[in-house]
Design a protein around this motif. Structure first.
Motif, short mmCIF file in Angstrom:
data_model
loop_
_atom_site.label_atom_id
_atom_site.label_comp_id
_atom_site.label_asym_id
_atom_site.label_seq_id
_atom_site.Cartn_x
_atom_site.Cartn_y
_atom_site.Cartn_z
N GLY A 226 16.00 28.26 71.21
CA GLY A 226 15.65 29.60 71.67
C GLY A 226 15.46 30.54 70.50
N TYR A 227 16.30 30.38 69.50
CA TYR A 227 16.19 31.21 68.29
C TYR A 227 14.86 30.95 67.59
CZ TYR A 227 18.01 33.58 64.10
OH TYR A 227 18.22 34.44 63.05
N ARG A 228 14.54 29.67 67.41
CA ARG A 228 13.28 29.32 66.74
C ARG A 228 12.07 29.82 67.52
NH1 ARG A 228 9.20 25.87 66.78
NH2 ARG A 228 9.88 24.95 68.75
N LEU A 229 12.11 29.66 68.85
CA LEU A 229 10.98 30.10 69.67
C LEU A 229 10.80 31.62 69.64
CD1 LEU A 229 11.41 27.78 72.81
CD2 LEU A 229 9.57 27.71 71.09
N GLY A 230 11.90 32.34 69.40
CA GLY A 230 11.78 33.79 69.27
C GLY A 230 10.87 34.19 68.12
N PHE A 231 10.93 33.44 67.04
CA PHE A 231 10.05 33.70 65.90
C PHE A 231 8.62 33.26 66.22
CE2 PHE A 231 14.03 34.21 63.77
CZ PHE A 231 13.76 35.07 62.71
N VAL A 232 8.50 32.12 66.87
CA VAL A 232 7.16 31.61 67.21
C VAL A 232 6.46 32.57 68.16
CG1 VAL A 232 5.91 29.75 68.37
CG2 VAL A 232 7.82 29.20 66.84
N ALA A 233 7.16 33.02 69.20
CA ALA A 233 6.56 33.85 70.24
C ALA A 233 6.06 35.18 69.69
CB ALA A 233 7.56 34.09 71.36
N THR A 234 6.73 35.68 68.65
CA THR A 234 6.34 36.98 68.09
C THR A 234 5.55 36.85 66.80
OG1 THR A 234 8.54 37.09 67.05
CG2 THR A 234 8.26 38.22 69.16
N GLY A 235 5.21 35.63 66.42
CA GLY A 235 4.40 35.42 65.22
C GLY A 235 5.10 35.77 63.93
N LYS A 236 6.43 35.65 63.91
CA LYS A 236 7.19 35.96 62.70
C LYS A 236 7.45 34.69 61.90
CE LYS A 236 9.39 39.87 65.03
NZ LYS A 236 10.64 40.44 65.60
N ASP A 237 7.50 34.84 60.60
CA ASP A 237 7.63 33.69 59.70
C ASP A 237 9.10 33.39 59.42
OD1 ASP A 237 7.40 31.71 57.84
OD2 ASP A 237 6.28 32.89 56.36
N LEU A 238 9.62 32.36 60.03
CA LEU A 238 11.03 31.99 59.84
C LEU A 238 11.27 31.40 58.45
CD1 LEU A 238 13.85 31.74 61.08
CD2 LEU A 238 13.16 29.55 62.07
N THR A 383 14.94 49.11 56.49
CA THR A 383 14.29 49.08 55.17
C THR A 383 14.55 47.75 54.47
OG1 THR A 383 14.50 51.48 54.93
CG2 THR A 383 14.18 50.20 52.91
N TYR A 384 15.76 47.24 54.62
CA TYR A 384 16.14 46.02 53.90
C TYR A 384 16.01 44.76 54.77
CZ TYR A 384 17.72 49.10 50.23
OH TYR A 384 17.75 50.04 49.23
N ILE A 385 16.12 44.92 56.08
CA ILE A 385 15.93 43.78 56.99
C ILE A 385 14.90 44.23 58.04
CG2 ILE A 385 17.08 41.97 58.30
CD1 ILE A 385 19.74 43.13 57.42
N PRO A 386 13.62 44.25 57.70
CA PRO A 386 12.60 44.80 58.61
C PRO A 386 12.61 44.12 59.97
CG PRO A 386 11.68 44.35 56.43
CD PRO A 386 13.05 43.73 56.45
N ARG A 387 12.47 44.93 61.03
CA ARG A 387 12.43 44.39 62.38
C ARG A 387 11.31 43.39 62.57
NH1 ARG A 387 15.20 47.09 66.71
NH2 ARG A 387 14.00 45.77 68.10
N GLU A 388 10.20 43.64 61.87
CA GLU A 388 9.06 42.73 62.03
C GLU A 388 9.29 41.37 61.39
OE1 GLU A 388 7.95 45.62 58.62
OE2 GLU A 388 8.98 45.68 60.56
N GLU A 389 10.43 41.21 60.69
CA GLU A 389 10.73 39.93 60.05
C GLU A 389 11.95 39.24 60.67
OE1 GLU A 389 11.28 40.47 55.89
OE2 GLU A 389 9.23 41.16 55.52
N ARG A 390 12.58 39.87 61.64
CA ARG A 390 13.80 39.27 62.18
C ARG A 390 13.72 39.13 63.70
NH1 ARG A 390 15.84 44.75 61.26
NH2 ARG A 390 16.94 45.51 63.10
N SER A 391 14.57 38.25 64.22
CA SER A 391 14.65 38.04 65.66
C SER A 391 16.10 37.78 66.02
CB SER A 391 13.74 36.88 66.08
OG SER A 391 13.71 36.74 67.48
N PHE A 392 16.34 37.19 67.18
CA PHE A 392 17.70 36.91 67.62
C PHE A 392 17.63 35.94 68.79
CE2 PHE A 392 16.20 40.19 70.42
CZ PHE A 392 16.77 39.90 71.66
N THR A 393 18.78 35.46 69.21
CA THR A 393 18.90 34.80 70.50
C THR A 393 20.31 35.02 71.03
OG1 THR A 393 18.31 32.80 71.73
CG2 THR A 393 19.75 32.49 69.84
N ILE A 394 20.43 34.97 72.35
CA ILE A 394 21.73 35.21 72.97
C ILE A 394 21.82 34.39 74.25
CG2 ILE A 394 20.84 37.30 74.09
CD1 ILE A 394 23.67 38.47 73.81
#
Length: 681
Positions: A226-238, A383-394
Motif C-alpha cells: 500500500g505504501y509503494r502504491l501510494g507513490f505510484v498512484a501519485t507519480g512520486k519517485d520513491l 521546505t525540507y520534506i516537500p509534500r510532492e515527494e512524500r506519501s504514507f500508508t495507514i
C-alpha cells in the motif's frame, strides 16, 4: 557533567521523600511525586546495568506496573495528575501548575528505559527547584509559572531538536533494541520499551505471535505494498528516498519485523521513535510513534492542553527557531524521509468526563497563536520534506479490548484489509462516471437521521480529459475504497447528522453540523447534559478550537464488507475513521486531501486528471498561506442504513440516484450490495 547532575538529582529525590513526611497537602504532593521519581531511578539503574530483558519476567512486569499504578483505574481519582483531585487538595491557586508538573515528570519513564541521563537530570532539576521554592516559602502561582515556563523554553533545543533528529535517523533508538530481542515465545521483549504493558498488550502479542506465517506475510505485504502504491498512484519517485517512519502499537512486532524486510527491498531503512510524552512535544491526545497500552484515556484527555501554561508568542518563536535550526543542520537526513507507515488499533470506546473548572484550556489568543504556529511549522517541514515527494500508508486492526469475539473480528478485518482493489476500482469508476455529469450531490438521511445536505461540485471544462472524483483503492488509506473530491464551498449548504460516530478516539452522539457555503456555522451533539459543554466538546476535538472550518472533502465509501462486519459484531461505534470512512458517504472538515500539493497533477487509472484539488480556502495560499490551511482533516461518515437517498443533481434532466434506502442502485454498483445481503458475513 550530566552524570554529576543526575547523581545530585537522585540524591535530592531521596531527601525530599525523607523531608516531606507530614500529612500536609503540599508535603503529601511532593512525597508522592518524589516516590514516583525514585521508582524511575531504580529502573534506570537496572537498565543501565545491562541485560535488562534477561531478568525474570515477573520482575519486568512489576517494574512496569509500578510506574503506571498511580494513574491506572480508580487510582487516578486520588492522583495529583487528576486536575479535580489536585484542585481539591492543593487549592485553586497552585493546582493547575502542580498537576501539570506531576504529569510532566512522567517523561522520566521513557528516559529511564532509554538511558537518557540528560533528560532525567532535567526533570529531576525542575521538580527539586519547585520543591525548594516550597521549602523557602516562595511557592506561588507566579514562581511556579516562571519555573515551568523557563523549563519549557530553555530545553526546547534539547527535547524538540532531539525528537526531530531521531524522527529521521534510521535504525536507532529503543525500538530496535526491542526488535532485536524479539522472541515469538517469550514476551519479555514487550517490557523493553518502557511503555505500559497491560493484559491487553500481552493478549495482543500472544495472539499475533500464534498466527500462521502466511497470515503475517499477508498483513505485512498489504501494509508495505500500500505504501509503494501510494507513490505510484501519485507519480512520486520513491527511489530518491531512503527512510520510512514506522509507527505501531506494542504487540505488532512480528508484523513490523516482516514489514522492515519488505521496506528494505524497496531501498528504505526504518525509522522508529516512541510517541512523545512531554507537553513540549505532544499533539493533544494523538500518539505519533510507537506506544503501548493507554493506561488511562481520561488522564490523556485531562492533559491534552497542558501546553497552555506556557504557550505565548515568545515560546512559539523559540519553538519555530529550534525547528528551523534543526532542519537546517540535518536537512539531508530529513529529505530522505519518504513519509510514515502506520498501524493503528481500535477497540476501546471512550467518552471523557468534563472537568470545566479544573482542566486546562487554551485562551482565545492561544488558540489563534496555535494555528499560526501549526501553519509555520508545516511550512518549515514542507521546505525540507516537500509534500510532492512524500506519501504514507495507514492500516488498522482491533485489540482484545473490542470484546470476546476479538479473534473472529481480527480475521474479518484482515479480509477487509485485503479485498481485491481492481474490482473496487472498476465499480468506483461507474460511480465517478455518474458523478462527473452532475452539478451537485444531495444527501438526505432516513428515519431519525436529519441530514439534508447539498454538496456543490466542480464544473468540468473537458470531460474527456478531466474528472471531479479520485478513484481511491487500497494504497495510502487501507482498506479500499472510496471516491472523493474537494467540494466547491459556495453552494455547499445544509445539515450533516449522524447518530453515533467515533472520531479521533472520542465518541460523539447525535453529532449535528450545519454548513453554509461550505463553512461550519453551527454544531451540537448530545454527549453531555449542557449544550455549552456539547459545543465546547465539538469545538475542541473536531474544530480544533477554531470558530469554523470548511468542508474539505466529500466522498462515497464503498466498503460494504466493512459495514457488514461492523453490523455483525455490533462494533460500528468502535471502528476508527480509517475504516469507518469507507462505510458510507463521508464529509471531512478541514483541509482538502491535496493540501500543500494542489499544483501537482493527479490522474485516475483511466488517465483523466482529477481537477477538483482546490477550494476557496486553499486558493488563498496565493495571497497568504496562513489563511489557506488548517492542518486538520476529520472524516465524518453517515452509515448506509441512515441514508435515505444520495443523488447526483444534474443541470438538465432527472437527478441520478446512487444510493437509495441504504443500498447502491446505480448500474454497475450492484456487487457492492452483496455483503449487505449476506447474512453469513
Amino acid at each position: 557533567m550530566v552524570k554529576e547532575r543526575l547523581a545530585l538529582g537522585m540524591d535530592k529525590i531521596t531527601e525530599i521523600i525523607r523531608e516531606a513526611n507530614t500529612d500536609m497537602p503540599l508535603d503529601t504532593y511532593f512525597r508522592q511525586v518524589a516516590t514516583f521519581l525514585e521508582k524511575t531511578t531504580r529502573v534506570y539503574q537496572k537498565v543501565n546495568a545491562g541485560n535488562y530483558l534477561e531478568r525474570d519476567v515477573n520482575e519486568l512486569k512489576e517494574d512496569n506496573q509500578s510506574l503506571y499504578e498511580d494513574i491506572r483505574g480508580e487510582n487516578y481519582e486520588s492522583s495529583f495528575c487528576n486536575p479535580d483531585y489536585a484542585r481539591e487538595c492543593l487549592g485553586e491557586e497552585l493546582a493547575s501548575h502542580l498537576c501539570f508538573l506531576a504529569a510532566e515528570v512522567r517523561i522520566a519513564i521513557p528516559s529511564a528505559y532509554e538511558g537518557q541521563e540528560e533528560y532525567l537530570a532535567i526533570i529531576y532539576e525542575l521538580f527539586t527547584l519547585v520543591y525548594t521554592l516550597y521549602r523557602q516559602g516562595e511557592l506561588t502561582k507566579k514562581s511556579l509559572q516562571q519555573a515551568i515556563y523557563w523549563h519549557a523554553s530553555d530545553y526546547l533545543d534539547v527535547f524538540l531538536a532531539d525528537r526531530l533528529i531521531a524522527g529521521a535517523t534510521p535504525e536507532s533508538g529503543i525500538a530496535f533494541t526491542v526488535l532485536k530481542a524479539y522472541q515469538k515465545d517469550d514476551l519479555r521483549y514487550l517490557y523493553g520499551y518502557g511503555e505500559y504493558v497491560g493484559e491487553e498488550q500481552l493478549a495482543l502479542a500472544t495472539f499475533i505471535n500464534q498466527l500462521p506465517e502466511e497470515t503475517i506475510t499477508k498483513m505485512a505485504s498489504v501494509f508495505t505494498e500500500g505504501y509503494r502504491l501510494g507513490f505510484v498512484a501519485t507519480g512520486k519517485d520513491l527511489s530518491i528516498k531512503g527512510t520510512v517512519s514506522l509507527r505501531f502499537v506494542l504487540g505488532f512486532e512480528r508484523v513490523i519485523i516482516k514489514a522492515i524486510a519488505n521496506f528494505k527491498e524497496m531501498g528504505l531503512k526504518p525509522v522508529i521513535q516512541r510517541a512523545a510524552s512531554s507537553a513540549l512535544l505532544k499533539q493533544g491526545m494523538s500518539k505519533v510513534g510507537v506506544y503501548g497500552g493507554i493506561v488511562n484515556k481520561q488522564f490523556d484527555y485531562d492533559h491534552r492542553f497542558d501546553q497552555g501554561l506556557f504557550f505565548d508568542k515568545k515560546y512559539v518563536q523559540r519553538k519555530l527557531e529550534v525547528m528551523q535550526t534543526t532542519f537546517e543542520h540535518h536537512g539531508d537526513l530529513q529529505r530522505l524521509l519518504a513519509g510514515p507507515a502506520v498501524i493503528e488499533v481500535f477497540g476501546e470506546e471512550f467518552t471523557p468526563l468534563k472537568k470545566k473548572e479544573s482542566s486546562l484550556a487554551y485562551t482565545k489568543e492561544q488558540e489563534e497563536l496555535l494555528q499560526t504556529y501549526e501553519m509555520k511549522a508545516a511550512s518549515i517541514q514542507n521546505t525540507y520534506i516537500p509534500r510532492e515527494e512524500r506519501s504514507f500508508t495507514i492500516v488498522a486492526y482491533p485489540t482484545p479490548e473490542i470484546g470476546p469475539e476479538f479473534a473472529e473480528i481480527f480475521a474479518d478485518v484482515i479480509k477487509i484489509n485485503t479485498l481485491d482493489y481492481q474490482l473496487y476500482q472498476k465499480v468506483q469508476q461507474s460511480l465517478i462516471d455518474a458523478l462527473d455529469t452532475g452539478e451537485a450531490v444531495r444527501i438526505i438521511g432516513s428515519g431519525d437521521n436529519q441530514t439534508d445536505l447539498t454538496v456543490n461540485l466542480w464544473k468540468l471544462k473537458d470531460p474527456q480529459r478531466e474528472t471531479i472524483f479520485e478513484n481511491c483503492v487500497a494504497d495510502v488509506n487501507i482498506p479500499v475504497g472510496e471516491v472523493f473530491t474537494s467540494p466547491v464551498l459556495a453552494g455547499t449548504s445544509g445539515v450533516l447528522h449522524v447518530s453515533q460516530v467515533y472520531l479521533n478516539e472520542l465518541q460523539f452522539e447525535n453529532l449535528k453540523i450545519t454548513l453554509t457555503d461550505g463553512m461550519v456555522t453551527d454544531y451540537t451533539c448530545t454527549n453531555f447534559d449542557s449544550e455549552s459543554e456539547n459545543r465546547q466538546y465539538i469545538k475542541e476535538n473536531i474544530l480544533y478550537n477554531r470558530e469554523t472550518l470548511p468542508l474539505g472533502e466529500f466522498a462515497i465509501g464503498t466498503n460494504t464488507l466493512a459495514y457488514a462486519v461492523a453490523r455483525k459484531y455490533g462494533i460500528e461505534d468502535k471502528f476508527p475513521i480509517l475504516i469507518a470512512e469507507k462505510m458510507g458517504p463521508h464529509f471531512a472538515l478541514g483541509d482538502t486531501c491535496y493540501s500543500w500539493s494542489e499544483e501537482i497533477p493527479v490522474y485516475n487509472p483511466d488517465g483523466k486528471e482529477i481537477v477538483a484539488r482546490d477550494n476557496a480556502c486553499s486558493l488563498l495560499r496565493k495571497e497568504d498561506v496562513q489563511k489557506a490551511y488548517f492542518n486538520c482533516h476529520t472524516d465524518i461518515t453517515i452509515p448506509y442504513d441512515e441514508i435515505g437517498s444520495l443523488a447526483v443533481v444534474r443541470a438538465e434532466g432527472e437527478d441520478v440516484l446512487l444510493i437509495k434506502d441504504g443500498v447502491f442502485v446505480y448500474p454497475g454498483t450492484e456487487i457492492l450490495n452483496e455483503p449487505l445481503m449476506n447474512k453469513e458475513v
